[in-house]
Scaffold this motif. Structure first.
Motif, mmCIF file in Angstrom:
data_model
loop_
_atom_site.group_PDB
_atom_site.id
_atom_site.type_symbol
_atom_site.label_atom_id
_atom_site.label_comp_id
_atom_site.label_asym_id
_atom_site.label_seq_id
_atom_site.Cartn_x
_atom_site.Cartn_y
_atom_site.Cartn_z
ATOM 1 N N ILE A 68 0.835 -1.200 0.000
ATOM 2 C CA ILE A 68 0.000 0.000 0.000
ATOM 3 C C ILE A 68 0.867 1.246 0.000
ATOM 4 N N LYS A 69 0.224 2.396 -0.270
ATOM 5 C CA LYS A 69 0.879 3.692 -0.162
ATOM 6 C C LYS A 69 0.437 4.353 1.134
ATOM 7 N N GLY A 70 1.361 5.033 1.798
ATOM 8 C CA GLY A 70 1.056 5.715 3.047
ATOM 9 C C GLY A 70 0.459 7.087 2.808
ATOM 10 N N ASN A 71 0.290 7.834 3.873
ATOM 11 C CA ASN A 71 -0.211 9.204 3.790
ATOM 12 C C ASN A 71 0.827 10.106 3.148
ATOM 13 N N LYS A 72 0.355 11.186 2.538
ATOM 14 C CA LYS A 72 1.254 12.104 1.857
ATOM 15 C C LYS A 72 2.126 12.850 2.869
ATOM 16 N N ILE A 73 3.404 12.956 2.538
ATOM 17 C CA ILE A 73 4.362 13.710 3.338
ATOM 18 C C ILE A 73 4.718 14.956 2.542
ATOM 19 N N ILE A 74 4.540 16.125 3.153
ATOM 20 C CA ILE A 74 4.788 17.402 2.489
ATOM 21 C C ILE A 74 6.176 17.907 2.857
ATOM 22 N N ILE A 75 6.937 18.313 1.844
ATOM 23 C CA ILE A 75 8.234 18.940 2.048
ATOM 24 C C ILE A 75 8.116 20.387 1.578
ATOM 25 N N PHE A 76 8.294 21.336 2.494
ATOM 26 C CA PHE A 76 8.165 22.757 2.167
ATOM 27 C C PHE A 76 9.464 23.457 2.511
ATOM 28 N N GLN A 85 10.250 29.752 -2.554
ATOM 29 C CA GLN A 85 9.371 28.779 -1.912
ATOM 30 C C GLN A 85 9.255 27.564 -2.810
ATOM 31 N N ILE A 86 9.428 26.379 -2.235
ATOM 32 C CA ILE A 86 9.262 25.117 -2.954
ATOM 33 C C ILE A 86 8.363 24.224 -2.114
ATOM 34 N N LYS A 87 7.337 23.669 -2.734
ATOM 35 C CA LYS A 87 6.464 22.726 -2.039
ATOM 36 C C LYS A 87 6.441 21.431 -2.833
#
Length: 107
Positions: A68-76, A85-87
């Protein structure tokens, strides 16, 4: 209660018989049974056995149930007063495994 602390792909997991655990992605087929032999600690009826670093006579038999795929991890990333700014983000892959049994070899 019987449990073992096992090394799986560089991470340590506490495995209990007939329980499910989500671990980093295994590149194996679904339903495949695997023997894990890097056991750090094994406890049976409250008596712990500690390896140096691994226990040679204990193996853990697991079965791969699901990928399975996990929850989204955000890199900001941001630098103040520079307009930078990079997201980015990603969803890590996991494998759901079930502990079938603990195999003890007699020395």
């Amino acid at each position: 209660m019987t449990y073992a602390i096992v090394n799986i792909q560089g991470f340590q997991f506490k495995l209990i018989e007939n329980k499910y655990v989500y671990v980093p992605h295994f590149s194996r087929k679904l339903g495949e049974k695997i023997l894990l032999n890097q056991v750090f600690l094994f406890s049976k009826k409250g008596v712990p056995l500690l390896g140096t670093p691994f226990l040679e006579n204990i193996q853990v038999k697991i079965e791969i149930l699901q990928h399975i795929k996990g929850n989204k991890i955000i890199i900001f990333k941001k630098k103040r007063r520079k307009g930078y700014q990079i997201k980015n983000g990603f969803r890590p892959f996991f494998s759901k495994i079930k502990v079938i049994s603990f195999l003890e070899k007699k020395i």
